[in-house]
Design an enzyme around this catalytic site. Structure first.
Site, PDB file in Angstrom:
ATOM      1  N   ASN A  11       0.979  -1.100  -0.087  1.00 18.90           N
ATOM      2  CA  ASN A  11      -0.020  -0.054  -0.032  1.00 18.90           C
ATOM      3  C   ASN A  11       1.109   1.223  -0.040  1.00 18.90           C
ATOM      4  OD1 ASN A  11      -2.032   1.886   0.248  1.00 18.90           O
ATOM      5  ND2 ASN A  11      -2.223   1.503   2.638  1.00 18.90           N
ATOM      6  N   TRP A  12       1.037   1.762  -1.183  1.00 14.45           N
ATOM      7  CA  TRP A  12       1.999   2.954  -1.301  1.00 14.45           C
ATOM      8  C   TRP A  12       1.047   4.353  -0.760  1.00 14.45           C
ATOM      9  CZ3 TRP A  12       3.659   2.138  -7.014  1.00 14.45           C
ATOM     10  CH2 TRP A  12       4.529   0.885  -7.189  1.00 14.45           C
ATOM     11  N   GLU A  98      -6.898   4.821   7.480  1.00 20.53           N
ATOM     12  CA  GLU A  98      -6.730   6.027   6.846  1.00 20.53           C
ATOM     13  C   GLU A  98      -7.855   6.873   6.382  1.00 20.53           C
ATOM     14  OE1 GLU A  98      -2.952   5.775   5.042  1.00 20.53           O
ATOM     15  OE2 GLU A  98      -1.919   5.169   7.229  1.00 20.53           O
ATOM     16  N   GLU A 168      -5.764  -4.935  10.541  1.00 16.99           N
ATOM     17  CA  GLU A 168      -4.661  -3.703  10.530  1.00 16.99           C
ATOM     18  C   GLU A 168      -5.261  -2.903  12.136  1.00 16.99           C
ATOM     19  OE1 GLU A 168      -2.565  -2.775   6.891  1.00 16.99           O
ATOM     20  OE2 GLU A 168      -4.289  -1.386   6.983  1.00 16.99           O
ATOM     21  N   GLY A 174       1.935   2.492  10.578  1.00 14.15           N
ATOM     22  CA  GLY A 174       2.720   3.650  10.438  1.00 14.15           C
ATOM     23  C   GLY A 174       3.566   4.265  11.764  1.00 14.15           C
ATOM     24  N   SER A 212       3.268  -1.914  10.640  1.00 10.40           N
ATOM     25  CA  SER A 212       4.513  -1.825  10.687  1.00 10.40           C
ATOM     26  C   SER A 212       5.187  -3.103  10.347  1.00 10.40           C
ATOM     27  CB  SER A 212       4.804  -1.282  12.343  1.00 10.40           C
ATOM     28  OG  SER A 212       4.502  -0.046  12.303  1.00 10.40           O
ATOM     29  N   GLY A 233       2.813  -0.839   4.358  1.00 14.59           N
ATOM     30  CA  GLY A 233       2.835   0.592   4.151  1.00 14.59           C
ATOM     31  C   GLY A 233       4.382   0.796   3.886  1.00 14.59           C
ATOM     32  N   GLY A 234       4.738   1.490   4.919  1.00 14.04           N
ATOM     33  CA  GLY A 234       6.137   2.187   4.877  1.00 14.04           C
ATOM     34  C   GLY A 234       7.139   1.319   4.281  1.00 14.04           C
TER      35      GLY A 234
HETATM   36  C1  PEP Z   1      -0.848   0.129   5.914  1.00 17.31           C
HETATM   37  O1  PEP Z   1      -0.775   1.338   5.339  1.00 17.31           O
HETATM   38  O2  PEP Z   1      -1.679  -0.506   5.695  1.00 17.31           O
HETATM   39  C2  PEP Z   1       0.040  -0.038   6.944  1.00 17.31           C
HETATM   40  C3  PEP Z   1      -0.025  -1.130   7.376  1.00 17.31           C
HETATM   41  O3  PEP Z   1       1.238   0.936   7.046  1.00 17.31           O
HETATM   42  P1  PEP Z   1       2.737   0.518   7.727  1.00 17.31           P
HETATM   43  O4  PEP Z   1       2.965  -0.902   7.240  1.00 17.31           O
HETATM   44  O5  PEP Z   1       3.532   1.684   7.496  1.00 17.31           O
HETATM   45  O6  PEP Z   1       2.327   0.496   9.116  1.00 17.31           O
END
Ligand code: PEP
Length: 250
Positions: A11-12, A98, A168, A174, A212, A233-234
């Site tokens: 997920n960008w 988000e 999630e 994040g 994360s 995500g990141g």
């Molecule tokens: C996400 O955006 O779905 C996510 C899990 O982000 P991150 O891996 O940065 O926590």
């Protein structure tokens, strides 16, 4: 129990221009050429076409990060399922925290979006998860159950196996604060139980953990029996890190 193919999605969010997305795909493809996992890239709307074209001839799949539930109409700034399908997009993230937190996405809207995606032959990646306060208050399961019951209310039990669910926890997204493998397993197993109670072929449904996930912690989380993959995500912004997470899912 049927073998579930691991599913790793990037997920960008609101990152990567079209040129940066193209560069990522070119760097990633040779790194994951041998994987047996389902690998899914979720770029911004404007980079979807570029990513779809660059990955043609590979097993990499492409998902949008959101969509509107109507096919067309006076909804300025929105994108519909037929528009995504026209580009050969195969999946769509729905209900990301988000979107829920910053853009007023409700469970009632998701109850319309999930069937709309399925009706267009897009695979919904439905995100659910609790806040830190809900976890601390012992309400994690109640929150997950409520989200699943409402978001999937209009989906026939036979169609539930066409959905991917991403657990999630909001406190882990994040933040660098990852759920323990046991927390991820407990929540994913609970989600599977709720889907089974809804009459789903629950053993066939991929249930992901997101929050994360990094190359250093992925293997331990992905080894849990009810965690079938990750929404990243990141760490999905860097092709080497993302490829390492794909590798950890084997
Ligand atoms: C996400 O955006 O779905 C996510 C899990 O982000 P991150 O891996 O940065 O926590």
């Amino acid at each position: 129990m049927p073998e579930r193919t691991p599913y790793i999605a990037a997920n960008w969010k609101m990152n990567k221009t079209v040129a940066e997305a193209a560069e990522f795909v070119d760097a990633l493809l040779p790194l994951i050429a041998a994987t047996q996992c389902d690998v899914v890239l979720c770029p911004s709307f404007i980079a979807l076409n570029e990513v779809v074209e660059r990955r043609r001839g590979t097993a990499v799949r492409v998902a949008a990060q959101n969509m509107h539930e109507e096919d067309a109409g006076a909804f300025t700034g929105e994108i519909s399922a037929p528009m995504l399908v026209e580009l050969d997009v195969e999946a769509v993230v729905l209900g990301h925290s988000e979107r829920r937190q910053f853009f007023g996405e409700t469970d009632e809207a998701l109850a319309r979006k999930v069937p709309a995606a399925l009706g267009a032959d897009l695979e919904p990646i439905l995100c659910v998860g609790e806040t830190e306060a809900a976890r601390d208050g012992g309400e994690t399961k109640a929150v997950l159950e409520r989200q699943l019951q409402i978001d999937l209310a209009a989906v026939d039990s036979i169609d539930l196996a066409r959905i991917v669910v991403a657990y999630e926890p909001i406190w882990a997204i994040g933040t660098g604060r990852v759920a323990t493998p046991e927390q991820a397993q407990d929540a994913c197993a609970f989600i599977r139980d709720v889907l089974r109670m809804r009459g789903a072929a629950a053993n066939e449904i991929r249930i992901l953990y997101g929050g994360s996930v990094k190359p250093a912690n992925a293997a331990e989380i992905l080894a849990k029996p009810d965690v079938d993959g990750a929404l990243v995500g990141g760490a999905a912004l860097d092709p080497v890190d993302f490829a390492a997470i794909v590798e950890a899912a084997r």
